[in-house]
Enzyme design. Sequence first.
Site: not given
Ligand code: NI
Length: 137
Positions: A16, A35, A41, A43, A81-82, A126
């Site tokens: 995200h 962020c 990036h 998580h 996911d992914h 997160e």
């Molecule tokens: Ni983040």
Amino acid sequence: MPTVTVTRRLTFNAAHRVHNPSLSEAENQALFGKCNNPNWHGHNYVLEVSVKGEISERTGYVMDLGALKRLVETEVIQEVDHRNMNVEVAFMKGVIPTTENIIVGIWKRIAPHVAPARLVRLRLWETENNFAEYEGE
Ligand code: NI
């Protein structure tokens, strides 16, 4: 019968960028820091799904946790996911993908499907140190 809360834990990873498109680049950078990286990036998220209900006399369960797992996989994990939550997750369209907004989006996907139990709490980690909780208010 007694009323009990049971919890299933699931994991997914996703990318995200925490970014508000209605603000300037400088405002976004000041608000969100790293962020806000335009190159994204990721998580490794941990999701805890808690449902509450009466123990069934027939099964001894509030809800079969295998069924809960499959439901969350279908409604949530397969969607995120992914994936990149800013650009390819339908239920995140138009919202800033903070943990807070993600957990509210996940709630709407799961809550209609757990009857006769009811969804009472989600917890979304997160990072190892940061999580959000939502109880549907
Ligand atoms: Ni983040």
